[in-house]
Design a protein around this motif. Sequence first.
Motif, PDB file in Angstrom:
ATOM      1  N   THR A   1      43.573  29.442  35.511  1.00  0.00           N
ATOM      2  CA  THR A   1      42.113  29.544  35.633  1.00  0.00           C
ATOM      3  C   THR A   1      41.709  29.506  37.107  1.00  0.00           C
ATOM      4  OG1 THR A   1      41.874  28.408  33.508  1.00  0.00           O
ATOM      5  CG2 THR A   1      39.913  28.589  34.877  1.00  0.00           C
ATOM      6  N   GLU A   2      42.348  28.639  37.871  1.00  0.00           N
ATOM      7  CA  GLU A   2      42.089  28.579  39.314  1.00  0.00           C
ATOM      8  C   GLU A   2      42.429  29.902  39.991  1.00  0.00           C
ATOM      9  OE1 GLU A   2      42.862  23.769  39.993  1.00  0.00           O
ATOM     10  OE2 GLU A   2      44.482  25.226  40.322  1.00  0.00           O
ATOM     11  N   HIS A   3      43.438  30.594  39.472  1.00  0.00           N
ATOM     12  CA  HIS A   3      43.795  31.919  40.013  1.00  0.00           C
ATOM     13  C   HIS A   3      42.644  32.903  39.816  1.00  0.00           C
ATOM     14  CE1 HIS A   3      45.962  35.551  40.946  1.00  0.00           C
ATOM     15  NE2 HIS A   3      45.989  35.953  39.686  1.00  0.00           N
ATOM     16  N   LEU A   4      42.014  32.888  38.646  1.00  0.00           N
ATOM     17  CA  LEU A   4      40.872  33.767  38.394  1.00  0.00           C
ATOM     18  C   LEU A   4      39.689  33.395  39.290  1.00  0.00           C
ATOM     19  CD1 LEU A   4      40.940  33.940  34.476  1.00  0.00           C
ATOM     20  CD2 LEU A   4      41.571  35.772  36.074  1.00  0.00           C
ATOM     21  N   ILE A   5      39.446  32.103  39.431  1.00  0.00           N
ATOM     22  CA  ILE A   5      38.337  31.642  40.275  1.00  0.00           C
ATOM     23  C   ILE A   5      38.572  32.045  41.731  1.00  0.00           C
ATOM     24  CG2 ILE A   5      37.164  29.581  41.163  1.00  0.00           C
ATOM     25  CD1 ILE A   5      37.749  28.272  38.410  1.00  0.00           C
TER      26      ILE A   5
ATOM     27  N   ILE B   1      33.862  33.470  33.170  1.00  0.00           N
ATOM     28  CA  ILE B   1      35.210  33.606  32.604  1.00  0.00           C
ATOM     29  C   ILE B   1      35.169  33.272  31.113  1.00  0.00           C
ATOM     30  CG2 ILE B   1      37.618  32.843  32.725  1.00  0.00           C
ATOM     31  CD1 ILE B   1      37.066  31.984  35.622  1.00  0.00           C
ATOM     32  N   GLY B   2      35.549  34.229  30.295  1.00  0.00           N
ATOM     33  CA  GLY B   2      35.638  33.991  28.854  1.00  0.00           C
ATOM     34  C   GLY B   2      36.953  33.315  28.501  1.00  0.00           C
ATOM     35  N   TYR B   3      36.946  32.611  27.374  1.00  0.00           N
ATOM     36  CA  TYR B   3      38.143  31.897  26.949  1.00  0.00           C
ATOM     37  C   TYR B   3      38.317  32.054  25.442  1.00  0.00           C
ATOM     38  CZ  TYR B   3      41.628  28.195  26.463  1.00  0.00           C
ATOM     39  OH  TYR B   3      42.781  27.493  26.194  1.00  0.00           O
ATOM     40  N   ILE B   4      39.551  32.386  25.009  1.00  0.00           N
ATOM     41  CA  ILE B   4      39.867  32.479  23.583  1.00  0.00           C
ATOM     42  C   ILE B   4      40.814  31.342  23.241  1.00  0.00           C
ATOM     43  CG2 ILE B   4      40.752  33.916  21.717  1.00  0.00           C
ATOM     44  CD1 ILE B   4      40.159  36.364  23.417  1.00  0.00           C
ATOM     45  N   LYS B   5      40.343  30.445  22.393  1.00  0.00           N
ATOM     46  CA  LYS B   5      41.099  29.239  22.060  1.00  0.00           C
ATOM     47  C   LYS B   5      42.209  29.546  21.058  1.00  0.00           C
ATOM     48  CE  LYS B   5      38.544  25.475  21.533  1.00  0.00           C
ATOM     49  NZ  LYS B   5      37.470  24.564  21.028  1.00  0.00           N
TER      50      LYS B   5
ATOM     51  N   THR C   1      33.448  38.586  33.338  1.00  0.00           N
ATOM     52  CA  THR C   1      34.206  39.493  34.218  1.00  0.00           C
ATOM     53  C   THR C   1      35.700  39.259  34.092  1.00  0.00           C
ATOM     54  OG1 THR C   1      34.122  37.931  36.094  1.00  0.00           O
ATOM     55  CG2 THR C   1      32.299  39.530  35.871  1.00  0.00           C
ATOM     56  N   ALA C   2      36.069  38.176  33.432  1.00  0.00           N
ATOM     57  CA  ALA C   2      37.482  37.869  33.185  1.00  0.00           C
ATOM     58  C   ALA C   2      37.588  37.126  31.858  1.00  0.00           C
ATOM     59  CB  ALA C   2      38.069  37.021  34.311  1.00  0.00           C
ATOM     60  N   ILE C   3      38.705  37.321  31.172  1.00  0.00           N
ATOM     61  CA  ILE C   3      38.952  36.605  29.913  1.00  0.00           C
ATOM     62  C   ILE C   3      40.354  36.004  29.951  1.00  0.00           C
ATOM     63  CG2 ILE C   3      39.258  36.825  27.407  1.00  0.00           C
ATOM     64  CD1 ILE C   3      37.165  39.025  27.412  1.00  0.00           C
TER      65      ILE C   3
ATOM     66  N   ARG D   1      39.809  46.627  36.934  1.00  0.00           N
ATOM     67  CA  ARG D   1      38.641  46.922  37.765  1.00  0.00           C
ATOM     68  C   ARG D   1      37.360  46.386  37.129  1.00  0.00           C
ATOM     69  NH1 ARG D   1      34.907  51.001  38.134  1.00  0.00           N
ATOM     70  NH2 ARG D   1      35.890  52.092  36.387  1.00  0.00           N
ATOM     71  N   ASP D   2      37.186  46.616  35.800  1.00  0.00           N
ATOM     72  CA  ASP D   2      35.977  46.154  35.109  1.00  0.00           C
ATOM     73  C   ASP D   2      36.157  44.790  34.449  1.00  0.00           C
ATOM     74  OD1 ASP D   2      34.613  48.598  35.642  1.00  0.00           O
ATOM     75  OD2 ASP D   2      35.745  49.527  34.000  1.00  0.00           O
ATOM     76  N   LEU D   3      37.380  44.452  34.106  1.00  0.00           N
ATOM     77  CA  LEU D   3      37.644  43.194  33.400  1.00  0.00           C
ATOM     78  C   LEU D   3      39.058  42.714  33.730  1.00  0.00           C
ATOM     79  CD1 LEU D   3      36.744  41.110  31.151  1.00  0.00           C
ATOM     80  CD2 LEU D   3      38.032  42.569  29.543  1.00  0.00           C
ATOM     81  N   SER D   4      39.152  41.492  34.211  1.00  0.00           N
ATOM     82  CA  SER D   4      40.467  40.875  34.416  1.00  0.00           C
ATOM     83  C   SER D   4      40.873  40.117  33.151  1.00  0.00           C
ATOM     84  CB  SER D   4      40.441  39.918  35.611  1.00  0.00           C
ATOM     85  OG  SER D   4      40.358  40.632  36.830  1.00  0.00           O
ATOM     86  N   VAL D   5      42.171  40.138  32.857  1.00  0.00           N
ATOM     87  CA  VAL D   5      42.673  39.484  31.641  1.00  0.00           C
ATOM     88  C   VAL D   5      43.943  38.714  31.983  1.00  0.00           C
ATOM     89  CG1 VAL D   5      43.473  39.789  29.267  1.00  0.00           C
ATOM     90  CG2 VAL D   5      41.779  41.384  30.224  1.00  0.00           C
TER      91      VAL D   5
END
Length: 347
Positions: A182-186, A193-197, A253-255, A279-283
Amino acid sequence: MSKDTRSIRRKGQATTIDDVAALAKVSPMTVSRVVNGKSNVREDTRERVMRAVDKLGYTPNLAASALAAAQNTRLALVYTSPSGAYLRDLLVGVLHAASHTAVQLVIHYWEDFDADAERKAARRLAKGVSGVILPPPLCDSEAAVQEFVRAKVPVVAIASDRFKDRISCVRIDDFHAAREITEHLIAQGHRRIGYIKGRGDMAASEGRFEGFRAALQAAGLPLDRHLVQDGDYTYRSGLLAAEKLLARKQPPTAIFGSNDDMAAAVVSVAHRRGLDVPRDLSVVGFDDSTSATTVWPELSTIRQPIGTMADAAVDLLLRRIRNGEGNADEVFAHELVKRESVAPPIG
């Protein structure tokens, strides 16, 4: 050498267990029990066997004894509805370890049972095995663990520490691993940042979500509950969650999919919606299973050494079964794997 001894042992031949049995007037099985230190032998019989061993100069075949011990060690891997990619990697690791130790490995599939059915299945299995390996999600089954412990069957849980006071565990630190990715995305500039549990009944799911929240909090970012969706570690649940997240008026912008199967599903939904990843969404995903490298672009993820953990699980069971060692909680190092699915957000 007495006449009886000469008749049993022919010149130039090594003494066998049958020779000892004939001289002591017992069965070869009784000789085996005596030389292996088993307690279920009468004392006068034990002394008679040991006199025959000394007289004949018999030396047990340690290699054969080790092989026999291995053949009598039956380990079970029990699984039910896990991530397919995770299971493949785990199974390869367990098979590799079992082949090097010559143990018998049996694979058991359980349906998605309720607690009572899990208890009954564990009770049946406990009667025929020396030890059990429980991968996710059964690693967190109170009913199964309780039954195996009651039957005094050693257990190793993979990817959980929920019952480490009763059984052995091999795992990574899910909290710190999730926090790091998560810190990498930040660090890339993502703020929504979206999250799927994962499954709510699993300790790993809780650790990963808490790590995600801790990273947001440390960065001064609020936790937007609308950007958190439930999943169950399957590809299909990832599809449904991704559709909900990307349909929002202000999509993330990221999930972060909390395993690779769900993260791969996010990439699929993004492509279907005409979005470019990254480019539009990081995953990002979690596990570094085969799902992480069979999508395009390949996923940034957390690598947990699934094969090494499987090998350690077999080793822990054998040390417990053969040497009487206590339970252990082994935590393995994880690794942040950076691939092409992450980039700074546009704008």
